[in-house]
Scaffold this motif. Structure first.
Motif, short mmCIF file in Angstrom:
data_model
loop_
_atom_site.label_atom_id
_atom_site.label_comp_id
_atom_site.label_asym_id
_atom_site.label_seq_id
_atom_site.Cartn_x
_atom_site.Cartn_y
_atom_site.Cartn_z
N MET A 1 0.85 -1.19 0.00
CA MET A 1 0.00 0.00 0.00
C MET A 1 0.88 1.24 0.00
N ARG A 2 0.49 2.23 -0.81
CA ARG A 2 1.24 3.47 -0.87
C ARG A 2 0.98 4.31 0.38
N LEU A 3 1.97 5.11 0.74
CA LEU A 3 1.85 5.95 1.92
C LEU A 3 0.70 6.94 1.79
N SER A 4 0.54 7.54 0.60
CA SER A 4 -0.54 8.51 0.40
C SER A 4 -1.92 7.86 0.62
N ARG A 5 -2.10 6.65 0.09
CA ARG A 5 -3.38 5.97 0.27
C ARG A 5 -3.60 5.60 1.73
N PHE A 6 -2.54 5.16 2.39
CA PHE A 6 -2.63 4.80 3.80
C PHE A 6 -3.10 5.99 4.63
N LEU A 7 -2.49 7.17 4.38
CA LEU A 7 -2.86 8.37 5.13
C LEU A 7 -4.28 8.81 4.80
N MET A 8 -4.63 8.80 3.50
CA MET A 8 -5.95 9.28 3.10
C MET A 8 -7.06 8.40 3.67
N LEU A 9 -6.86 7.09 3.72
CA LEU A 9 -7.89 6.21 4.26
C LEU A 9 -8.14 6.50 5.74
N ARG A 10 -7.08 6.74 6.48
CA ARG A 10 -7.27 7.00 7.90
C ARG A 10 -7.83 8.39 8.16
N ILE A 11 -7.40 9.37 7.37
CA ILE A 11 -7.98 10.70 7.53
C ILE A 11 -9.45 10.69 7.13
N ALA A 12 -9.80 9.96 6.07
CA ALA A 12 -11.19 9.86 5.65
C ALA A 12 -12.04 9.19 6.73
N ALA A 13 -11.50 8.16 7.38
CA ALA A 13 -12.25 7.50 8.44
C ALA A 13 -12.51 8.45 9.60
N VAL A 14 -11.50 9.23 9.97
CA VAL A 14 -11.69 10.19 11.05
C VAL A 14 -12.68 11.28 10.63
N SER A 15 -12.61 11.72 9.37
CA SER A 15 -13.55 12.74 8.88
C SER A 15 -14.98 12.23 8.93
N LEU A 16 -15.22 11.00 8.51
CA LEU A 16 -16.57 10.43 8.58
C LEU A 16 -17.06 10.34 10.03
N ALA A 17 -16.16 9.94 10.92
CA ALA A 17 -16.55 9.86 12.32
C ALA A 17 -16.89 11.24 12.87
N MET A 18 -16.10 12.25 12.46
CA MET A 18 -16.36 13.60 12.92
C MET A 18 -17.67 14.14 12.35
N MET A 19 -17.95 13.82 11.10
CA MET A 19 -19.21 14.26 10.49
C MET A 19 -20.40 13.61 11.20
N ALA A 20 -20.25 12.34 11.57
CA ALA A 20 -21.33 11.67 12.29
C ALA A 20 -21.56 12.34 13.65
N CYS A 21 -20.46 12.71 14.31
CA CYS A 21 -20.59 13.40 15.60
C CYS A 21 -21.25 14.76 15.41
N ALA A 22 -20.87 15.48 14.34
CA ALA A 22 -21.47 16.79 14.07
C ALA A 22 -22.95 16.65 13.77
N LEU A 23 -23.34 15.61 13.03
CA LEU A 23 -24.76 15.39 12.74
C LEU A 23 -25.54 15.10 14.01
N LEU A 24 -24.99 14.28 14.89
CA LEU A 24 -25.65 14.01 16.16
C LEU A 24 -25.79 15.27 17.00
N LEU A 25 -24.74 16.11 16.99
CA LEU A 25 -24.81 17.36 17.74
C LEU A 25 -25.85 18.30 17.15
N ALA A 26 -25.93 18.35 15.82
CA ALA A 26 -26.93 19.20 15.18
C ALA A 26 -28.35 18.72 15.50
N LEU A 27 -28.56 17.41 15.50
CA LEU A 27 -29.87 16.88 15.85
C LEU A 27 -30.23 17.20 17.29
N TRP A 28 -29.24 17.09 18.17
CA TRP A 28 -29.48 17.44 19.57
C TRP A 28 -29.82 18.92 19.72
N GLN A 29 -29.11 19.78 18.96
CA GLN A 29 -29.38 21.22 19.02
C GLN A 29 -30.78 21.53 18.46
N ALA A 30 -31.16 20.86 17.38
CA ALA A 30 -32.49 21.09 16.82
C ALA A 30 -33.58 20.66 17.80
#
Length: 476
Positions: A1-30
């Motif tokens: 596996m290339r280093l760029s792909r390795f980094l992008m996969l992990r950053i994408a996973a963290v981004s999705l997790a953060m987006m899910a947390c933001a969505l839950l926070l937005a629903l709670w705020q609503a």
């Protein structure tokens, strides 16, 4: 596996997790905002119900209605509204709400554009006329403070989400880089091995393509250096073998030619001494000639001892008698005239377990070390020691209490004698180091220590030996 792909996969996973947390926070705020709106609507309906009761209800219920209105006003749950109630004399019947805004809220309000676009809105006012003639004046004041507070809370929540996202992104990049660059420890370890001339170490296959390519390049370089170094060692051993053969040949020639002639000359001078008795001038010359012959014969004996380790009558195919050779070498230094140095020899090893090349190297190392001590150290005590080290190798050391060296660590790279000792040890896959015997003394002395395999080894067998003694194939 290339280093760029390795980094992008992990950053994408963290981004999705953060987006899910933001969505839950937005629903709670609503949900929170809806609850506030429902409470505000309920309180507004209750407000008008109490005002209607105040206007048309019985006179005995007026205190209860006024108390309920005070409670509604004090709780501040009316959305964007403030209630003002006065009697027909203009007296306020409801307490005014205290100013509860914080400096942050006041600063935020200052940054906002003027409320209602700068146009003051119409304030709803009406009178309540009871049947008993009492009148009440009702005013609903528009209050944008609650909306500003909610918008400030929303902005703070958004900033918190952005800060959290940025922090988690940095953390994800950090963790991903640590995981991606963890094999670099193996690469750094390999480079450290190569710096110590241990070219037998090989990097295992690495997960990331870029690091795997670097590892394969280092392995190829180490293989080339190991082959070159092994070739140099074989050449060095061959040259030293040729040198020893030449020493032996010269020793035989000197012994056969000069030895016999010196023996004949000493016999002739002995005859001249006997014949010159009673003739003082001739006797003095004959005696001086006899002394010169004796000195030359002793010098020749010393030269032969330095040229070859074996005696002329010994078989070259027999094992080298290391114990006897070292004892004779040390005794020769002890027997020197005006010798003020005390020599100690300790050998705790079976000489039959030591290979011929290794034994000869130990003998030559001892020769060179004792010669250097006699020339430069001005030592009063010299200790020579041979023992078996814990790793199964032969440990040889010579220590003295002389003048020492300014930089013992670099001394092995300077001076013909010390460099020659280092090269002899290197050629047999050994290790040599030099350090002060008494580091904090005015006469620090010098200790030269070498570890050699009992038998000459190849690079492959040396690698297997290191692994067998617990040396890691790669760092954990």
């Amino acid at each position: 596996m290339r280093l760029s792909r390795f980094l992008m996969l992990r950053i994408a996973a963290v981004s999705l997790a953060m987006m899910a947390c933001a969505l839950l926070l937005a629903l709670w705020q609503a949900r929170l905002n809806i609850a506030r709106e429902e409470r505000g609507a309920t309180e507004t309906a209750r407000l008008f119900d109490e005002l209607d009761g105040l206007e048309s209800g019985p006179a005995g219920d007026m205190p209860a209605h006024l108390s309920a209105l005070r409670q509604i006003s004090a709780q501040g749950r009316l959305r964007h509204l403030q209630l003002q109630l006065q009697d027909d004399h203009g007296n306020d019947l409801l307490p005014r709400l205290p100013e509860t805004s914080t400096p942050l809220q006041r600063g935020y309000a200052w940054l906002l554009p003027p409320a209602y676009g700068g146009v003051k809105p119409t304030t709803p006012q009406w009178n309540l006329q009871r049947a008993d003639g009492r009148r009440f004046h009702v005013t609903l004041l528009l209050d944008p403070g609650s909306e500003r507070s909610e918008s400030l809370t929303d902005i703070a929540g958004l900033l918190g989400i952005l800060l959290g996202y940025g922090a988690l992104t940095l953390l994800a990049v950090y963790v991903a880089l640590r995981l991606a660059l963890r094999p670099m420890r193996k690469i750094i370890y390999a480079i450290g091995q190569y710096q110590r001339d241990r070219y037998d170490y090989r990097l295992p296959p690495l997960r990331l393509l870029e690091l795997h390519t670097i590892g394969q390049a280092l392995n190829h370089m180490a293989q080339s250096l190991a082959s070159s170094q092994e070739a140099r060692r074989r050449l060095d051993l061959q040259l030293r073998s040729l040198r020893e053969d030449e020493r032996s040949r010269l020793a035989r020639e000197l012994h056969d030619e000069l030895g016999q002639r010196l023996t004949a000359m000493r016999a002739d001078t002995a005859w001249l001494v006997r014949r010159s008795l009673g003739q003082p001038p001739l006797a003095d010359v004959a005696n001086a000639l006899a002394e010169h012959c004796e000195h030359v014969q002793h010098a020749l004996r010393d030269l032969l001892q330095r040229l070859r380790a074996r005696q002329p009558y010994e078989d070259e195919d027999e094992p080298l008698p290391l114990h006897r050779l070292l004892h004779e070498l040390v005794d020769s230094w002890r027997d020197m005239p005006d010798q003020g140095t005390r020599f100690e020899l300790a050998m705790a090893i079976d000489e039959h377990a030591v290979g011929g090349d290794v034994a000869l190297t130990v003998y030559r190392l001892t020769q060179e070390a004792l010669t250097n001590i006699a020339r430069h150290a001005q030592a009063t005590r010299v200790g020579i020691r041979l023992a078996l080290h814990d790793d199964g190798r032969l440990e040889w050391s010579v220590c003295d209490d002389g003048n020492g060296l300014t930089d013992p660590g670099q001394a092995a790279y300077r001076g013909n004698g010390l460099v020659g000792m280092r090269e002899r040890v290197w050629a047999l896959h050994g290790e040599i180091d030099m350090f002060a015997t008494h580091p904090h003394s005015s006469r620090p002395g010098l200790t030269i220590r070498a570890r050699l395999p009992l038998q000459p080894v190849s690079a492959t067998s040396l690698t297997n030996d290191r692994l067998a003694h617990g040396e890691p194939d790669y760092p954990s």
